[in-house]
Every structure is written in structure tokens, then in C-alpha cells.
Design a protein around this motif. Structure first.
Motif, PDB file in Angstrom:
ATOM      1  N   ILE A  40      44.861  53.295  43.683  1.00 52.86           N
ATOM      2  CA  ILE A  40      44.159  52.124  43.143  1.00 52.86           C
ATOM      3  C   ILE A  40      43.487  52.427  41.806  1.00 52.86           C
ATOM      4  O   ILE A  40      42.714  53.381  41.689  1.00 52.86           O
ATOM      5  N   PRO A  42      42.789  50.025  37.727  1.00 55.95           N
ATOM      6  CA  PRO A  42      43.122  48.789  37.027  1.00 55.95           C
ATOM      7  C   PRO A  42      44.585  48.820  36.567  1.00 55.95           C
ATOM      8  O   PRO A  42      45.067  49.856  36.123  1.00 55.95           O
ATOM      9  N   THR A  45      49.531  46.919  40.888  1.00 57.16           N
ATOM     10  CA  THR A  45      49.706  45.639  41.597  1.00 57.16           C
ATOM     11  C   THR A  45      49.717  45.846  43.120  1.00 57.16           C
ATOM     12  O   THR A  45      50.163  46.888  43.611  1.00 57.16           O
ATOM     13  N   PRO A  46      49.275  44.837  43.866  1.00 58.87           N
ATOM     14  CA  PRO A  46      49.350  44.898  45.325  1.00 58.87           C
ATOM     15  C   PRO A  46      50.773  45.149  45.834  1.00 58.87           C
ATOM     16  O   PRO A  46      50.960  45.888  46.801  1.00 58.87           O
ATOM     17  N   VAL A  80      42.256  40.637  47.868  1.00 54.62           N
ATOM     18  CA  VAL A  80      41.443  40.922  46.689  1.00 54.62           C
ATOM     19  C   VAL A  80      40.272  39.933  46.599  1.00 54.62           C
ATOM     20  O   VAL A  80      40.479  38.716  46.717  1.00 54.62           O
ATOM     21  N   ASN A  81      39.065  40.449  46.429  1.00 57.73           N
ATOM     22  CA  ASN A  81      37.859  39.650  46.154  1.00 57.73           C
ATOM     23  C   ASN A  81      37.580  38.585  47.215  1.00 57.73           C
ATOM     24  O   ASN A  81      37.167  38.913  48.316  1.00 57.73           O
ATOM     25  N   LEU A  94      45.533  44.606  39.511  1.00 52.87           N
ATOM     26  CA  LEU A  94      44.114  44.736  39.850  1.00 52.87           C
ATOM     27  C   LEU A  94      43.334  45.002  38.572  1.00 52.87           C
ATOM     28  O   LEU A  94      43.869  45.552  37.615  1.00 52.87           O
ATOM     29  N   LYS A  95      42.046  44.599  38.589  1.00 54.16           N
ATOM     30  CA  LYS A  95      41.223  44.855  37.411  1.00 54.16           C
ATOM     31  C   LYS A  95      39.874  45.438  37.829  1.00 54.16           C
ATOM     32  O   LYS A  95      39.451  45.282  38.971  1.00 54.16           O
ATOM     33  N   ASP A  98      37.133  44.541  40.820  1.00 50.52           N
ATOM     34  CA  ASP A  98      37.704  43.949  42.039  1.00 50.52           C
ATOM     35  C   ASP A  98      37.316  44.772  43.260  1.00 50.52           C
ATOM     36  O   ASP A  98      37.105  45.986  43.160  1.00 50.52           O
ATOM     37  N   VAL A 100      39.200  45.547  46.959  1.00 53.38           N
ATOM     38  CA  VAL A 100      40.548  45.354  47.506  1.00 53.38           C
ATOM     39  C   VAL A 100      40.607  45.786  48.965  1.00 53.38           C
ATOM     40  O   VAL A 100      40.409  46.963  49.282  1.00 53.38           O
ATOM     41  N   VAL A 121      37.580  48.748  42.720  1.00 53.81           N
ATOM     42  CA  VAL A 121      38.379  49.153  41.555  1.00 53.81           C
ATOM     43  C   VAL A 121      37.395  49.469  40.426  1.00 53.81           C
ATOM     44  O   VAL A 121      36.730  48.565  39.923  1.00 53.81           O
TER      45      VAL A 121
END
Ligand code: MF3
Ligand code: CO
Length: 272
Positions: A40, A42, A45-46, A80-81, A94-95, A98, A100, A121
Motif C-alpha cells: 500500500i 499512493p 490500485t485496489p 476505501v474511506n 489510492l492517495k 486514505d 483502506v 495510506v
């Protein structure tokens, strides 16, 4: 309140050999979560994380339990979130900031184990750090209430009491569950206090998933039109932790830990 023992409620009790298989499944689930948590950052992707978990589970000779379950299209749920659970992994990167939720299960020699963690994240806000910590502690507080002879409703009562004291809210629409040859078995395991007419008395041989979902705002959730994703009703963030446990004569065994004692992925979030 009538007290009912497991057998009467259609709960399938497991023997030593079955619990041993679930322990192996649990160690594989642990490894899959670790693969994802370590990747994990930034930009990831999931969908990429889902492939890591699926490859890991298959490499271990196990089967991803979620894939194809009631038509579910992936090996993991990555929430996410404001997503609470059952979110289908997508290609949105992801940023920083976040949180997760990583949730997966594996089937080894016919037996399932299921676990989840929530990972930040990069730097996340104070309130969300606090949320993740509260959800992690809530899981352990629930597990602490488990012992043979105790009513199942104590698990939810203890979790709700702790979470609300910290100013957060426990999701009620979704509950924990029994597990074994099937991913979802009886009984339901609420994470809040409910005056069940027939409380269940915990007994040796039960295998349960305890998985509190904790929201910053209201406990209420809504469902997206993909037929799976659960989100908070108010858009506030949500955190989720889950272990598969077995009740034995010697006490509670946590089945979804790593093979070594010092290997505790759940501490990743604890050190926030
Ligand atoms: N840990 C989740 C649960 O127990 C997994 C859902 S499985 C899915 O409900 F396939 F439906 F995603
Ligand atoms: Co579960």
C-alpha cells in the motif's frame, strides 16, 4: 431471556482436526493481508492489491473464498474511506490520507478462514487515526469476551460500550458470523448490544468471525447499485478489523494470525 446452547441453534461445532485446517487457512489469509498491506502506497490500485492476494492464496495451494461467492467477482473486498465493506476492487489509485480496509478469506482442504485489517495510506488525519485504532481495539475487546459458558451477546455489548465511549458508532446492519466448511455459518455475531430473545451460550468447538465496522458518524449504511458495496449513510469514514477464532477447552485460539508469534500484522495499524 432463554439461554440456548450451540447445538440447538444449528451451529456446527468443530473438532481438533477441523480447527487445524482452519488454522492453516488462517495463516494463509494472514499472509495475503500482509502482501497487500506491504504494497500500500499512493498510486497503487485496489485491483492490483486484489491480484497480489489472489496469487498469494493460490501459491499456498488454497482457494480464494470470496471469488464466485454468490457471484462476487474478486478475491478480496477493498473498502476505501466511506466504504464500509464488500467493496469490489477497482482501478482508482489510492492517495495519501486514505484509509483502506483489506478483507479476504481462503479455503484450505475444505475449510475457510476470514480476516480484515484497515491500513492508512501515508499520513492520515487525527480523527481517522483515532477511528482505525478504535476499530482495532474494538476487535480485541470483543475477542476478550469470548469464553466457554458466556453469552454471545456480551461480545457486542462490550464493543458498543467501548466504541461509543470513544465517540464513534458501530454498524448494525452487518454482523459477524460462524465459519467452517462454509464462509458464513450460524450464529450471527452482532457488534452492538441486542436483547436477543434467545441468547447463545458460547461453547467449545465454535468457530466465529468477529468483525466490528466502526463509523465516524452515524451507524447507518447504504448500498451502492453494484449490488455489493456498503457505504456510510453520511459519507463519514469507516474502519473494519476481523479475526477468525475458535473456542476450545483451553480457551480462545485466534486462527488468522501469522505462523510466528511475533508476526502480528494487526500492530501495523496499532503503531499509528
Ligand atoms: N468478510 C466478509 C463477510 O464476512 C466477506 C464478504 S464475502 C463476499 O461478510 F464475497 F461477499 F464479498
Ligand atoms: Co467475515
Amino acid at each position: 431471556m432463554r439461554r440456548i446452547f450451540g447445538k440447538e441453534k444449528g451451529i456446527i461445532l468443530k473438532g481438533r482436526e477441523e480447527i487445524r485446517k482452519m488454522r492453516i487457512a488462517g495463516a494463509i489469509v494472514y499472509g495475503a493481508l500482509k502482501e497487500m498491506a506491504s504494497a500500500i502506497r499512493p498510486g497503487v490500485t485496489p485491483l492490483y492489491l486484489d491480484k497480489l492476494a489472489e496469487n498469494y492464496i493460490r501459491k499456498c495451494g488454497a482457494i480464494p473464498s470470496f471469488l464466485g461467492y454468490k457471484g462476487y467477482p474478486a478475491s478480496t473486498c477493498i473498502a476505501v474511506n466511506e466504504q464500509v465493506v464488500h467493496a469490489i476492487p477497482n482501478d482508482r489509485p489510492l492517495k495519501e490520507g486514505d484509509i483502506v480496509g483489506l478483507d479476504t478469506a481462503a479455503c484450505w482442504d475444505g475449510y475457510h478462514a476470514d480476516a480484515a485489517i484497515t491500513v492508512p495510506v501515508g499520513e492520515v488525519s487525527e480523527i481517522h487515526k483515532n477511528l482505525v485504532k478504535t476499530a482495532l481495539n474494538a476487535l480485541w475487546i470483543g475477542i476478550n469476551e469470548v469464553s466457554p459458558g458466556k453469552p454471545l451477546s456480551r461480545i457486542g455489548a462490550a464493543i458498543q460500550n467501548y466504541v461509543e465511549m470513544r465517540g464513534f458508532h458501530v454498524v448494525r446492519d452487518l454482523v459477524g458470523h460462524g465459519i467452517g466448511k462454509r464462509l458464513h455459518e450460524k450464529p450471527e455475531v452482532p457488534h452492538y448490544f441486542t436483547k436477543m430473545v434467545d441468547d447463545i451460550i458460547l461453547t467449545s468447538g465454535m468457530t466465529l468471525c468477529i468483525e466490528p465496522m466502526i463509523n465516524v458518524g452515524t451507524h447507518e449504511v447504504t448500498y451502492l447499485s453494484d449490488g455489493w458495496t456498503v457505504v456510510t449513510a453520511d459519507g463519514s469514514y469507516s474502519a473494519h478489523f476481523e479475526h477468525t477464532i475458535a473456542i476450545t477447552e483451553n480457551g480462545v485460539m485466534i486462527l488468522t494470525l501469522g505462523p510466528n508469534d511475533e508476526d502480528d500484522l494487526w500492530r501495523i495499524s496499532e503503531c499509528l
